[in-house]
Design an enzyme around this catalytic site. Structure first.
Site, PDB file in Angstrom:
ATOM      1  N   THR A 117       0.784  -1.427  -0.044  1.00  0.00           N
ATOM      2  CA  THR A 117       0.152   0.053   0.170  1.00  0.00           C
ATOM      3  C   THR A 117       0.967   1.128  -0.023  1.00  0.00           C
ATOM      4  O   THR A 117       2.244   1.412   0.192  1.00  0.00           O
ATOM      5  CB  THR A 117      -1.120   0.152   1.507  1.00  0.00           C
ATOM      6  OG1 THR A 117      -0.134   0.056   2.269  1.00  0.00           O
ATOM      7  CG2 THR A 117      -1.725  -1.179   1.469  1.00  0.00           C
ATOM      8  N   CYS A 118       0.381   2.610  -0.291  1.00  0.00           N
ATOM      9  CA  CYS A 118       0.980   3.761  -0.153  1.00  0.00           C
ATOM     10  C   CYS A 118       1.098   4.299   1.172  1.00  0.00           C
ATOM     11  O   CYS A 118       1.419   5.621   1.233  1.00  0.00           O
ATOM     12  CB  CYS A 118       0.207   4.452  -1.139  1.00  0.00           C
ATOM     13  SG  CYS A 118       0.421   4.237  -2.806  1.00  0.00           S
ATOM     14  N   ASP A 119       1.076   3.386   2.221  1.00  0.00           N
ATOM     15  CA  ASP A 119       1.216   4.055   3.701  1.00  0.00           C
ATOM     16  C   ASP A 119       2.542   3.441   4.349  1.00  0.00           C
ATOM     17  O   ASP A 119       2.795   2.558   4.079  1.00  0.00           O
ATOM     18  CB  ASP A 119      -0.012   3.721   4.544  1.00  0.00           C
ATOM     19  CG  ASP A 119       0.112   4.233   5.744  1.00  0.00           C
ATOM     20  OD1 ASP A 119       1.045   4.933   6.088  1.00  0.00           O
ATOM     21  OD2 ASP A 119      -0.916   3.944   6.490  1.00  0.00           O
ATOM     22  N   ALA A 120       3.211   4.684   4.727  1.00  0.00           N
ATOM     23  CA  ALA A 120       4.621   4.107   5.421  1.00  0.00           C
ATOM     24  C   ALA A 120       4.471   3.163   6.502  1.00  0.00           C
ATOM     25  O   ALA A 120       5.472   2.621   6.885  1.00  0.00           O
ATOM     26  CB  ALA A 120       5.303   5.316   5.478  1.00  0.00           C
ATOM     27  N   ASN A 128      -6.784   0.340   0.467  1.00  0.00           N
ATOM     28  CA  ASN A 128      -6.043   1.002  -0.834  1.00  0.00           C
ATOM     29  C   ASN A 128      -6.440  -0.189  -2.012  1.00  0.00           C
ATOM     30  O   ASN A 128      -5.832  -0.179  -3.188  1.00  0.00           O
ATOM     31  CB  ASN A 128      -4.388   0.581  -0.835  1.00  0.00           C
ATOM     32  CG  ASN A 128      -3.443   1.825  -1.234  1.00  0.00           C
ATOM     33  OD1 ASN A 128      -2.450   1.939  -1.280  1.00  0.00           O
ATOM     34  ND2 ASN A 128      -4.224   2.652  -2.137  1.00  0.00           N
TER      35      ASN A 128
END
Ligand code: PLP
Length: 379
Positions: free
Chosen positions: A328-331, A367
């Site tokens: 996903t695009c979350d750190a 996501n």
């Protein structure tokens, strides 16, 4: 764990991410639990892994079930045979305990026709149960020390032992029957002293209840918490079982009914995740691999369960410490910042063993990435 060759074959056949459930290990874990604790009937805690195939395997092997929502209750009811009980007077207690001390009124209304066994730990719940599930039998949940358990539960649930007998009397005054006591020492409990203290507390509450005339309090539910052997630091289950057997003999009469709610212990070692390397970069001198499963999915236990899962490569070779990220695009979607891995190529497979508990069950669709596919072996 399934052999690496089999894992690779299954991944080629079904695609990744793939959550492989080995039913032979499920049955072995249940058999170990029952052999080591012959006085205890295991009620599998469905929230640890609620796949219906797992419920069916445990049911066929003789387990009962701990549910904590109406959806889990239905999962069990829909997946066990000889159900519903034919005769109105049949209780479901030997197969299901509803072990969430807080239940909304609609849940109680739906449960009541089954004459369920439910837990409680406060006065407001007594009034709610009287109104919406007067045919339920009650188990009083006690607050006990959770010291050193990986997942603590004592802040949320449990009556202080000093208030316990008053809560039994309050239920009796409301026309309800308290059948027993329960506790939970916290999940992944490696401090076996917690069980010893909890048994001592339950014993003293039980004897006080008996001395005040509540002789029907005869069930002791020792909850969950039995640790999975994630690493060599976890002392073996047979050591805990030996301690428990000795305490049972010392404290409790032979006709006392003892049950437990193992979740993690029964499922953790039975499942393996196979994922694929989908990206690779060097950042700040560190090799970063991106795989197609992560913290919002099968690795959700990293957040919710305070658990760490090694990520292993099938490929051999000299290793370096790498970061491993989810898709996903979350750190936040970080599986590890220091995983020893060999040089991997895009498309290579990696795997994480012992990931059966509190993993797939709390996977999201964040996501737009769906939960891992599930495949069952040795069913
Ligand atoms: C979560 C839970 C369990 C299972 O705990 P494990 O540590 O996985 O064995 C058992 N009983 C109750 C009431 C729970 O909330």
């Amino acid at each position: 764990m399934a052999s690496p060759a089999l894992l690779k074959r299954l991944a080629r056949q079904h695609g990744t991410p793939l959550f492989v459930v080995d039913h032979a290990i499920l049955r072995k874990n249940l058999a170990t639990f029952r052999q080591q604790l012959p006085r205890v009937q295991p009620y599998f805690a469905v929230k640890a892994n609620s796949l219906p195939e797992i419920v069916r395997t445990f049911y066929r092997a003789g387990a009962s079930f701990d549910v904590a929502s109406i959806a889990e209750f239905r999962t069990v009811v829909d997946n066990i045979k000889d159900w519903p009980p034919k005769k109105q007077q049949d209780f479901i207690w030997d197969k299901i305990i509803y072990a969430n001390p807080i239940k909304d009124k609609r849940t109680l209304e739906e449960l009541n026709p089954y004459k369920p066994l439910v837990t409680y730990d406060n006065l407001a719940e007594v009034h709610k149960i009287r109104q919406y599930a007067p045919d339920a039998g009650l188990i009083l949940r006690l607050s006990v020390p959770n010291t050193g358990s990986v997942v603590e539960l004592a802040s949320k649930f449990g009556a202080p032992p000093g208030e316990a007998v008053n809560l039994i009397e309050a239920a009796a005054a409301a026309g309800l029957t308290v059948e027993g006591l329960s506790f939970h020492v916290g999940s992944q409990c490696t401090n076996f002293q917690n069980y010893i203290q909890a048994l001592a507390l339950a014993d003293s509450v039980m004897k006080e209840a008996w001395s005040r005339g509540h002789r029907q309090v005869r069930i002791l539910d020792i909850g969950g918490g039995f640790p999975a052997p994630y690493d060599a630091h976890v002392r073996p289950f047979r050591d805990l079982a030996r301690t428990l057997r000795a305490e049972f003999t010392r404290l409790f009469p032979p006709d006392m009914e003892i049950l437990a709610e193992p979740g993690r212990f029964l499922v953790a070692t039975a499942c393996t995740l196979v994922a694929e390397v989908i990206g690779k970069a060097d950042r700040n001198g560190k090799r970063c691999y991106y795989i197609n499963d992560g913290v919002y999915h099968t690795f959700s236990g990293i957040l919710f369960d305070h658990c760490k899962y090694p990520v292993k490569a099938f490929r051999k070779g000299p290793t370096q410490l790498c970061a491993v990220f989810g898709p996903t695009c979350d750190a936040l979607d970080t599986i590890s910042l220091a995983e020893p891995l060999p040089e991997l190529e895009l498309g290579d497979l990696v795997y994480s063993p012992n990931i059966g508990a509190y993993s797939h069950a709390s996977s999201t669709w964040f996501n737009g990435f769906p939960p891992a596919q599930v495949v069952h072996i040795n069913q």
